[in-house]
Design an enzyme around this catalytic site. Sequence first.
Site, PDB file in Angstrom:
ATOM      1  N   TYR A  43      75.278 -12.427  61.180  1.00 50.73           N
ATOM      2  CA  TYR A  43      74.829 -12.896  59.859  1.00 50.73           C
ATOM      3  C   TYR A  43      74.790 -11.729  58.872  1.00 50.73           C
ATOM      4  CZ  TYR A  43      71.470 -13.767  56.155  1.00 50.73           C
ATOM      5  OH  TYR A  43      70.853 -13.819  54.923  1.00 50.73           O
ATOM      6  N   LYS A  48      77.134 -10.660  55.278  1.00 55.48           N
ATOM      7  CA  LYS A  48      76.672 -10.268  53.937  1.00 55.48           C
ATOM      8  C   LYS A  48      77.345  -8.964  53.510  1.00 55.48           C
ATOM      9  CE  LYS A  48      74.121 -13.775  53.142  1.00 55.48           C
ATOM     10  NZ  LYS A  48      74.563 -14.779  52.160  1.00 55.48           N
ATOM     11  N   SER A  52      71.644  -9.680  50.637  1.00 54.40           N
ATOM     12  CA  SER A  52      70.358  -9.578  51.336  1.00 54.40           C
ATOM     13  C   SER A  52      69.999  -8.117  51.580  1.00 54.40           C
ATOM     14  CB  SER A  52      70.510 -10.298  52.677  1.00 54.40           C
ATOM     15  OG  SER A  52      69.440  -9.988  53.532  1.00 54.40           O
TER      16      SER A  52
HETATM   17  C1  WQD Z   1      59.450 -11.617  58.720  1.00 54.99           C
HETATM   18  C2  WQD Z   1      58.453 -10.862  59.592  1.00 54.99           C
HETATM   19  C3  WQD Z   1      58.935 -10.968  61.943  1.00 54.99           C
HETATM   20  C4  WQD Z   1      58.265 -15.212  62.524  1.00 54.99           C
HETATM   21  C5  WQD Z   1      65.440 -12.592  57.886  1.00 54.99           C
HETATM   22  C6  WQD Z   1      66.825 -12.174  57.462  1.00 54.99           C
HETATM   23  C7  WQD Z   1      66.893 -12.027  55.985  1.00 54.99           C
HETATM   24  C8  WQD Z   1      66.486 -13.291  55.304  1.00 54.99           C
HETATM   25  C9  WQD Z   1      65.192 -13.816  55.824  1.00 54.99           C
HETATM   26  C10 WQD Z   1      67.758 -15.391  55.129  1.00 54.99           C
HETATM   27  C11 WQD Z   1      59.122 -10.079  60.725  1.00 54.99           C
HETATM   28  C12 WQD Z   1      57.627 -11.640  61.635  1.00 54.99           C
HETATM   29  C13 WQD Z   1      58.387 -13.960  61.960  1.00 54.99           C
HETATM   30  C14 WQD Z   1      57.200 -15.447  63.440  1.00 54.99           C
HETATM   31  C15 WQD Z   1      56.450 -13.190  63.121  1.00 54.99           C
HETATM   32  N1  WQD Z   1      67.594 -14.168  55.433  1.00 54.99           N
HETATM   33  N2  WQD Z   1      57.498 -12.969  62.257  1.00 54.99           N
HETATM   34  N3  WQD Z   1      56.328 -14.439  63.686  1.00 54.99           N
HETATM   35  O1  WQD Z   1      63.547 -11.201  59.783  1.00 54.99           O
HETATM   36  O2  WQD Z   1      62.504 -10.179  57.713  1.00 54.99           O
HETATM   37  O3  WQD Z   1      64.502 -11.592  57.515  1.00 54.99           O
HETATM   38  O4  WQD Z   1      65.159 -13.826  57.244  1.00 54.99           O
HETATM   39  O5  WQD Z   1      67.347 -16.384  55.329  1.00 54.99           O
HETATM   40  O6  WQD Z   1      68.164 -11.678  55.619  1.00 54.99           O
HETATM   41  O7  WQD Z   1      67.152 -10.957  58.087  1.00 54.99           O
HETATM   42  O8  WQD Z   1      62.343 -12.643  58.058  1.00 54.99           O
HETATM   43  O9  WQD Z   1      60.633 -14.422  58.089  1.00 54.99           O
HETATM   44  O10 WQD Z   1      62.063 -14.047  60.154  1.00 54.99           O
HETATM   45  O11 WQD Z   1      60.316 -12.358  59.561  1.00 54.99           O
HETATM   46  O12 WQD Z   1      55.628 -12.319  63.395  1.00 54.99           O
HETATM   47  O13 WQD Z   1      57.053 -16.556  64.000  1.00 54.99           O
HETATM   48  O14 WQD Z   1      57.603 -11.819  60.239  1.00 54.99           O
HETATM   49  O15 WQD Z   1      58.855 -10.257  63.144  1.00 54.99           O
HETATM   50  O16 WQD Z   1      58.407  -8.899  60.908  1.00 54.99           O
HETATM   51  P1  WQD Z   1      63.202 -11.299  58.367  1.00 54.99           P
HETATM   52  P2  WQD Z   1      61.353 -13.459  58.989  1.00 54.99           P
END
Ligand code: WQD
Length: 344
Positions: free
Chosen positions: A152, A156, A127
């Site tokens: 998590y 990785k 990741s």
């Molecule tokens: C993306 C953006 C949030 C939800 C994580 C892991 C990564 C991968 C995917 C496996 C961020 C914003 C989110 C919401 C929002 N792993 N957001 N409102 O955190 O980049 O990555 O998940 O599954 O390894 O680290 O992904 O989709 O959670 O967030 O504003 O309700 O969307 O703050 O900026 P992230 P995400």
Amino acid sequence: MKERILVTGGTGYIGSHTVVELQKSGYEVVIIDNLSNSRADVVDSIEKISGIRPAFEVLDCLDYEGLDKLFTKYVGIKAIIHFAASKAVGESVEKPLLYYRNNLESLINLLDLMPKHKVDGIVFSSSCTVYGQPDELPVTEHAPIKKAESPYGNTKQICEEIVRDVVTSGAPVNAVLLRYFNPIGAHPTALIGELPNGVPQNLIPYLTQTAIGIREQLSVFGDDYNTPDGSCIRDFINVVDLAKAHVIAIDRILTKKQKEQVEVFNIGTGRGLSVLELINAFETATGVKLNYKIVGRRAGDIEQVWADPTIANNVLGWRAEETIEDTLLSAWNWQLKLREKGIQ
Ligand code: WQD
């Protein structure tokens, strides 16, 4: 029919899309999954898309004896794609031991059994989380690995090190580590897609569930970041594009094209999109208005990250092809299909 490939976590989100692409390329697939975060009927959907029913066993990668027997039952497995892992960042903070046990031990079991059963290689799901907040963007594979933000993320990093150490020890193992950015979207048939348990933590499932009325409002976590519109920036990669990268990695291992026994590739589009830009693109692509509000920052979020995928482009001959509009439309069609099936 090409070689037999074991896909752990093959009924999961990225796993199921990869199984379809492997089958399309002529590989014979054996899926194992403990169904902790997926459903057995995904196998039916895979068959509907590809016309081929993959072999499927309910098996946990922590079950060493069970894995040993599996390799004997499905003799001649040539490579493994190892998706099976726990992946919720927040949960990993609450249950670190669960994450270390599941994610490390499952990989250890597979690596341990590979030489005995003459399995040539493994593709590991890593990741972009290993980079933390990179000092330079876009981020290349040579960027330093930063201290992980969560157990998590730490699993990785450690898993990457385990693979390297095993190879350094002289084990006959070839490995490709794929560092995914933010996988989104669903298969264009809307037969497979992301099916999160409970309240989604990730942006896209929360967004599509809000758009369809399951959730009232999407919270955008922060608009005071040091980015053009103040919201976080990510590299959103279409899940089918991502799946195709795995097939290329498997081809590369099995045709002995690797330059090193462990290779690492960024799998992203090379374009950063902010959360607000993504919401806009969703509304444009689908014509559906989204109810959202800006709230405070989410703890542990990286401000901005996107890939430099040049090495994957040049060395693997892989590149992300789908547009963000088509990708978001596919996520929306999947959400509509779930409602049709009465699942969500
Ligand atoms: C993306 C953006 C949030 C939800 C994580 C892991 C990564 C991968 C995917 C496996 C961020 C914003 C989110 C919401 C929002 N792993 N957001 N409102 O955190 O980049 O990555 O998940 O599954 O390894 O680290 O992904 O989709 O959670 O967030 O504003 O309700 O969307 O703050 O900026 P992230 P995400």
